[in-house]
Design a protein around this motif. Structure first.
Motif, PDB file in Angstrom:
ATOM      1  N   LEU A  98     -13.023  -2.551 -13.763  1.00  0.00           N
ATOM      2  CA  LEU A  98     -13.968  -3.313 -14.586  1.00  0.00           C
ATOM      3  C   LEU A  98     -14.624  -2.342 -15.557  1.00  0.00           C
ATOM      4  O   LEU A  98     -15.342  -1.436 -15.145  1.00  0.00           O
ATOM      5  CB  LEU A  98     -15.022  -3.992 -13.709  1.00  0.00           C
ATOM      6  N   ARG A  99     -14.376  -2.545 -16.843  1.00  0.00           N
ATOM      7  CA  ARG A  99     -14.832  -1.581 -17.846  1.00  0.00           C
ATOM      8  C   ARG A  99     -15.854  -2.184 -18.789  1.00  0.00           C
ATOM      9  O   ARG A  99     -15.763  -3.350 -19.158  1.00  0.00           O
ATOM     10  CB  ARG A  99     -13.638  -1.079 -18.632  1.00  0.00           C
ATOM     11  N   LYS A 100     -16.796  -1.356 -19.194  1.00  0.00           N
ATOM     12  CA  LYS A 100     -17.824  -1.764 -20.146  1.00  0.00           C
ATOM     13  C   LYS A 100     -17.279  -1.757 -21.570  1.00  0.00           C
ATOM     14  O   LYS A 100     -17.713  -2.540 -22.402  1.00  0.00           O
ATOM     15  CB  LYS A 100     -19.015  -0.828 -20.036  1.00  0.00           C
ATOM     16  N   VAL A 101     -16.313  -0.908 -21.850  1.00  0.00           N
ATOM     17  CA  VAL A 101     -15.704  -0.834 -23.181  1.00  0.00           C
ATOM     18  C   VAL A 101     -14.291  -1.400 -23.089  1.00  0.00           C
ATOM     19  O   VAL A 101     -13.489  -0.966 -22.271  1.00  0.00           O
ATOM     20  CB  VAL A 101     -15.665   0.620 -23.702  1.00  0.00           C
ATOM     21  N   GLN A 102     -14.022  -2.403 -23.928  1.00  0.00           N
ATOM     22  CA  GLN A 102     -12.718  -3.072 -23.957  1.00  0.00           C
ATOM     23  C   GLN A 102     -12.062  -2.836 -25.315  1.00  0.00           C
ATOM     24  O   GLN A 102     -12.744  -2.609 -26.305  1.00  0.00           O
ATOM     25  CB  GLN A 102     -12.895  -4.575 -23.740  1.00  0.00           C
ATOM     26  N   THR A 103     -10.750  -2.917 -25.344  1.00  0.00           N
ATOM     27  CA  THR A 103     -10.012  -2.824 -26.601  1.00  0.00           C
ATOM     28  C   THR A 103      -9.666  -4.237 -27.056  1.00  0.00           C
ATOM     29  O   THR A 103      -9.060  -5.003 -26.306  1.00  0.00           O
ATOM     30  CB  THR A 103      -8.729  -1.992 -26.423  1.00  0.00           C
ATOM     31  N   SER A 104     -10.051  -4.560 -28.280  1.00  0.00           N
ATOM     32  CA  SER A 104      -9.795  -5.902 -28.802  1.00  0.00           C
ATOM     33  C   SER A 104      -8.340  -6.018 -29.247  1.00  0.00           C
ATOM     34  O   SER A 104      -7.613  -5.022 -29.319  1.00  0.00           O
ATOM     35  CB  SER A 104     -10.728  -6.204 -29.978  1.00  0.00           C
ATOM     36  N   ASP A 105      -7.931  -7.246 -29.567  1.00  0.00           N
ATOM     37  CA  ASP A 105      -6.562  -7.487 -30.031  1.00  0.00           C
ATOM     38  C   ASP A 105      -6.217  -6.682 -31.277  1.00  0.00           C
ATOM     39  O   ASP A 105      -5.073  -6.292 -31.469  1.00  0.00           O
ATOM     40  CB  ASP A 105      -6.346  -8.979 -30.320  1.00  0.00           C
ATOM     41  N   ASN A 106      -7.215  -6.408 -32.116  1.00  0.00           N
ATOM     42  CA  ASN A 106      -6.940  -5.636 -33.334  1.00  0.00           C
ATOM     43  C   ASN A 106      -7.056  -4.134 -33.120  1.00  0.00           C
ATOM     44  O   ASN A 106      -6.974  -3.360 -34.055  1.00  0.00           O
ATOM     45  CB  ASN A 106      -7.829  -6.106 -34.496  1.00  0.00           C
ATOM     46  N   GLY A 107      -7.275  -3.718 -31.869  1.00  0.00           N
ATOM     47  CA  GLY A 107      -7.258  -2.298 -31.528  1.00  0.00           C
ATOM     48  C   GLY A 107      -8.598  -1.601 -31.527  1.00  0.00           C
ATOM     49  O   GLY A 107      -8.686  -0.448 -31.148  1.00  0.00           O
ATOM     50  N   GLY A 108      -9.662  -2.264 -31.935  1.00  0.00           N
ATOM     51  CA  GLY A 108     -10.974  -1.634 -31.938  1.00  0.00           C
ATOM     52  C   GLY A 108     -11.646  -1.711 -30.581  1.00  0.00           C
ATOM     53  O   GLY A 108     -11.355  -2.598 -29.773  1.00  0.00           O
ATOM     54  N   ASP A 109     -12.544  -0.784 -30.326  1.00  0.00           N
ATOM     55  CA  ASP A 109     -13.307  -0.796 -29.078  1.00  0.00           C
ATOM     56  C   ASP A 109     -14.485  -1.748 -29.197  1.00  0.00           C
ATOM     57  O   ASP A 109     -15.170  -1.786 -30.220  1.00  0.00           O
ATOM     58  CB  ASP A 109     -13.816   0.604 -28.733  1.00  0.00           C
ATOM     59  N   VAL A 110     -14.714  -2.524 -28.142  1.00  0.00           N
ATOM     60  CA  VAL A 110     -15.822  -3.470 -28.061  1.00  0.00           C
ATOM     61  C   VAL A 110     -16.619  -3.134 -26.809  1.00  0.00           C
ATOM     62  O   VAL A 110     -16.049  -3.010 -25.724  1.00  0.00           O
ATOM     63  CB  VAL A 110     -15.308  -4.923 -27.984  1.00  0.00           C
ATOM     64  N   VAL A 111     -17.923  -2.970 -26.965  1.00  0.00           N
ATOM     65  CA  VAL A 111     -18.800  -2.690 -25.825  1.00  0.00           C
ATOM     66  C   VAL A 111     -19.333  -4.020 -25.302  1.00  0.00           C
ATOM     67  O   VAL A 111     -19.932  -4.802 -26.043  1.00  0.00           O
ATOM     68  CB  VAL A 111     -19.958  -1.758 -26.229  1.00  0.00           C
ATOM     69  N   ILE A 112     -19.074  -4.283 -24.025  1.00  0.00           N
ATOM     70  CA  ILE A 112     -19.556  -5.493 -23.367  1.00  0.00           C
ATOM     71  C   ILE A 112     -21.076  -5.363 -23.213  1.00  0.00           C
ATOM     72  O   ILE A 112     -21.579  -4.271 -22.943  1.00  0.00           O
ATOM     73  CB  ILE A 112     -18.876  -5.644 -21.983  1.00  0.00           C
ATOM     74  N   PRO A 113     -21.846  -6.464 -23.337  1.00  0.00           N
ATOM     75  CA  PRO A 113     -23.304  -6.375 -23.213  1.00  0.00           C
ATOM     76  C   PRO A 113     -23.759  -5.728 -21.904  1.00  0.00           C
ATOM     77  O   PRO A 113     -23.043  -5.728 -20.902  1.00  0.00           O
ATOM     78  CB  PRO A 113     -23.751  -7.846 -23.283  1.00  0.00           C
ATOM     79  N   THR A 114     -24.971  -5.231 -21.921  1.00  0.00           N
ATOM     80  CA  THR A 114     -25.568  -4.503 -20.811  1.00  0.00           C
ATOM     81  C   THR A 114     -25.432  -5.244 -19.490  1.00  0.00           C
ATOM     82  O   THR A 114     -25.537  -6.457 -19.437  1.00  0.00           O
ATOM     83  CB  THR A 114     -27.055  -4.250 -21.113  1.00  0.00           C
ATOM     84  N   THR A 115     -25.210  -4.508 -18.450  1.00  0.00           N
ATOM     85  CA  THR A 115     -25.031  -4.938 -17.059  1.00  0.00           C
ATOM     86  C   THR A 115     -23.852  -5.882 -16.881  1.00  0.00           C
ATOM     87  O   THR A 115     -23.855  -6.745 -16.015  1.00  0.00           O
ATOM     88  CB  THR A 115     -26.301  -5.543 -16.420  1.00  0.00           C
ATOM     89  N   SER A 116     -22.808  -5.676 -17.668  1.00  0.00           N
ATOM     90  CA  SER A 116     -21.582  -6.457 -17.551  1.00  0.00           C
ATOM     91  C   SER A 116     -20.379  -5.547 -17.720  1.00  0.00           C
ATOM     92  O   SER A 116     -20.464  -4.493 -18.350  1.00  0.00           O
ATOM     93  CB  SER A 116     -21.524  -7.548 -18.623  1.00  0.00           C
ATOM     94  N   ALA A 117     -19.264  -5.978 -17.175  1.00  0.00           N
ATOM     95  CA  ALA A 117     -17.992  -5.268 -17.319  1.00  0.00           C
ATOM     96  C   ALA A 117     -16.888  -6.276 -17.069  1.00  0.00           C
ATOM     97  O   ALA A 117     -17.116  -7.324 -16.452  1.00  0.00           O
ATOM     98  CB  ALA A 117     -17.901  -4.116 -16.321  1.00  0.00           C
TER      99      ALA A 117
END
Length: 98
Positions: free
Chosen positions: A31-50
């Protein structure tokens, strides 16, 4: 089959180090706080979530697996917490800021 699991949590009376430890435990289980979007950019999930993708035979099975893993990791650290896990089979996600 692959399922997306989203986990949000609240730690009671926790320090910033407790939250760092919680995120490290979540990362270790996929379970990661930073995800890679379909277009390849990093997306940070909001606080206290993964979130993360998991293999399983049903969304309920994956939900129970993830929930039990998070609960065990937080209990091992003696966190007093609330944990919410949602799992979906056919999923799409997006993020934005204001």
């Amino acid at each position: 089959m692959s399922y997306l699991a989203f986990c949000t949590f609240d730690l009671k009376n926790a320090s910033s180090q407790d939250y760092k430890n919680a995120y490290a435990d979540l990362e270790e289980m996929g379970l990661r706080k930073v995800q890679t979007s379909d277009n390849g950019g990093d997306v940070v999930i909001p606080t206290t979530s993964a979130m993360g993708a998991f293999k399983g035979s049903s969304s309920g099975e994956v939900r129970d697996y993830v929930r039990n893993k998070v609960k065990a990791a937080f209990a091992a650290r003696r966190f007093n917490s609330e944990i919410f896990v949602a799992v979906g089979e056919n999923w799409a996600w997006g993020a934005t800021t204001t």
